[in-house]
Write an enzyme that holds these catalytic residues in place. Structure first.
Site, PDB file in Angstrom:
ATOM      1  N   HIS A 156       0.833  -1.220   0.000  1.00 60.56           N
ATOM      2  CA  HIS A 156       0.000   0.000   0.000  1.00 60.56           C
ATOM      3  C   HIS A 156       0.864   1.266   0.000  1.00 60.56           C
ATOM      4  O   HIS A 156       0.439   2.305   0.496  1.00 60.56           O
ATOM      5  CB  HIS A 156      -0.944   0.040   1.207  1.00 60.56           C
ATOM      6  N   SER A 277      14.611  21.528 -16.269  1.00 63.21           N
ATOM      7  CA  SER A 277      13.375  22.277 -16.487  1.00 63.21           C
ATOM      8  C   SER A 277      13.709  23.566 -17.221  1.00 63.21           C
ATOM      9  O   SER A 277      14.820  24.085 -17.116  1.00 63.21           O
ATOM     10  CB  SER A 277      12.735  22.580 -15.139  1.00 63.21           C
ATOM     11  N   LYS A 283      15.754  21.636 -11.062  1.00 60.05           N
ATOM     12  CA  LYS A 283      15.098  20.379 -11.433  1.00 60.05           C
ATOM     13  C   LYS A 283      16.013  19.391 -12.153  1.00 60.05           C
ATOM     14  O   LYS A 283      16.839  19.755 -12.949  1.00 60.05           O
ATOM     15  CB  LYS A 283      13.890  20.657 -12.333  1.00 60.05           C
ATOM     16  N   GLU A 290       9.527   8.338 -17.096  1.00 62.71           N
ATOM     17  CA  GLU A 290       8.145   8.803 -17.291  1.00 62.71           C
ATOM     18  C   GLU A 290       7.645   8.465 -18.692  1.00 62.71           C
ATOM     19  O   GLU A 290       6.491   8.075 -18.885  1.00 62.71           O
ATOM     20  CB  GLU A 290       8.053  10.320 -17.062  1.00 62.71           C
TER      21      GLU A 290
END
Ligand code: ARG
Length: 457
Positions: A156, A277, A283, A290
């Site tokens: 979980h 970024s 970043k 992804e």
């Protein structure tokens, strides 16, 4: 360009319809398989006395020169042709004249396309299998390097029990071994030749399908000509395998993304597999992971597209089946591309075991072991579970953890607690003592590493 089938028609095909009908812009990638199939077909035709030796030689020379010209960039795919099969045949006839017109004896585009796509996919499946083994090699090495590094195991997404990083990585390795065997199984079923099924019913010529199958490297031939030209099960099966590979890559990617966040910081991806970024200077994004996660959706879509195209199709060939190619080509390209980025991304990623250990230390991750401690001293597990639950609640109230709670406090909960409890709930002990087969204990991890090593040999 005049259509080969123009004889029956009074009018030329409407330009829009012609463009709509043409598959050349995507099936041209099967040019090699098409030419190979045609060369073997010519060999068979001559062997069976259907064409002469002279015609065979002309056809083979012509086809070889076409192949060479395509590979050297001297022959581009003419959009006037309906598909790669028509393109090659028309080009052959242009080069060698009448002998070229004999190549299509005792075959049809229906068995030709079924052959080409099988040959094409067999080669791609081989490549993808190799890439899976490469990934398995990287995962094996990663596991071997982190056999003793403890991290939280989650359920979980809540800290559950300690595991080693090796054990976690090996879980993925097991999935990829199944993907490899699934691919092998699919290949085994598809490795039969449809050439010679002709349009749908076979042929009146005395052909030798076994000869063609053997020359092309198949294990045998399709036994029913209508099935041979209509079957695209192998595409569905391969797409299913690809969808599962992507599902596994996607789950792994999700973890890489989580682990790369400041909240986890279990790993740091190499600069060469991350991006920055355009506005936030700090970043470092895990775009590759992804994208792999994102591209999984396309491959699922390809599988759905294929199933839906085939649904309700009557026997035998229908033009709907031309739609098989873009879906499966897209899936092949996507899986190959994802693996080719994912594997080096994992190979170059820095593992941060100290952060993993820290995350494992403060989450009552050893509570099961504390309950087991009481159980081994004679308390029924359910009672022990409840007692430890109360101790955890007490610790949370008092801003402490199981390792730091004094023995005297433990003994207020139950007299069975003794000094040795601290050794039993040390994270190292929790891992070392998980000796059950397939568990995170060192013997099991060692066995898993051996299994993967043997698998990729
Ligand atoms: N381009 C077609 C395909 O991809 C080849 C087979 C065409 N056969 C036919 N009878 N129209 O399916």
């Amino acid at each position: 360009m005049e259509k080969m089938w123009a004889g029956r028609f009074q009018k030329a095909l409407d330009q829009q319809a012609d463009d709509f009908n043409s598959s050349l812009h995507f099936d041209c990638r099967m040019y090699k398989q098409d030419i190979t199939g045609s060369i073997v077909h010519a060999l068979m035709l001559a062997r069976q006395g259907i064409i002469s030796e002279e015609e065979k030689a002309q056809i083979i020379n012509g086809l070889s020169s076409i192949l060479e010209d395509i590979e050297q960039g001297n022959l581009t795919f003419d959009s006037g042709a309906e598909d790669i099969h028509m393109f090659v045949e028309a080009e052959l006839t242009k080069r060698i004249g009448d002998a070229g017109k004999k190549l299509h004896t005792a075959r049809s585009r229906n068995d030709q396309v079924a052959l080409d796509i099988r040959l094409y996919l067999l080669a791609e499946a081989e490549e993808i299998g190799k890439s899976l083994k490469e990934l398995l090699g990287v995962l094996r090495d990663l596991a071997a390097a982190h056999k003793h590094d403890i991290m939280p195991g989650y359920t979980h997404l809540q800290r559950a029990q300690p595991v080693t990083f090796a054990h976690h990585v090996l879980a993925y390795a097991m999935m990829f071994t199944r993907d490899f065997t699934r691919l092998r199984d699919a290949v085994k079923r598809m490795n039969v030749s449809p050439i010679g099924c002709c349009a749908l019913a076979g042929t009146t010529y005395n052909t030798d399908r076994e000869f063609e199958a053997e020359r092309l490297g198949f294990d045998g031939i399709t036994l029913n000509s209508m099935d041979g030209v209509s079957d695209r099960d192998f595409c569905v099966e391969l797409l299913n395998v690809f969808a599962i590979i992507m599902m596994h890559l996607s789950r792994f990617s999700e973890e890489i993304i989580l682990w790369s966040s400041w909240e986890f910081k279990f790993v740091e991806l190499d600069d060469s597999f991350t991006t920055g970024s355009s506005i936030m200077p700090q970043k470092k994004n895990s775009d590759m992971a992804e994208l792999v996660r994102g591209k999984t959706g396309r491959v699922y879509g390809d599988l759905m597209a294929m199933l839906t195209t085939l649904k309700g199709l009557p026997l035998a060939y229908n033009k709907d089946m031309q739609e098989d190619k873009e879906a499966i080509f897209d899936a092949v390209d996507t899986v190959k591309q994802c693996l080719s980025v994912f594997t080096p991304m994992i190979a170059t990623m820095k593992v941060l075991p100290d952060n993993m250990l820290k995350a494992a230390q403060k989450g009552f991750i050893n509570a099961t072991d504390l309950a087991d401690y009481l159980t081994k001293k004679g308390m029924p597990f359910r009672t022990a579970y409840k007692t430890v639950g109360e101790i955890v609640a007490y610790c949370i109230d008092h801003h402490t953890v199981l390792e730091d709670l004094p023995l005297a406090t433990y003994q207020k909960f139950d007299a069975l607690f003794e000094e040795d409890l601290y050794g039993e709930i040390a994270l190292e002990t929790c891992v070392l003592k998980r000796i059950s087969a397939g568990g995170t204990g060192p013997d099991s991890v060692e066995k898993q590493i051996e299994f993967i090593t043997e698998f990729i040999q």
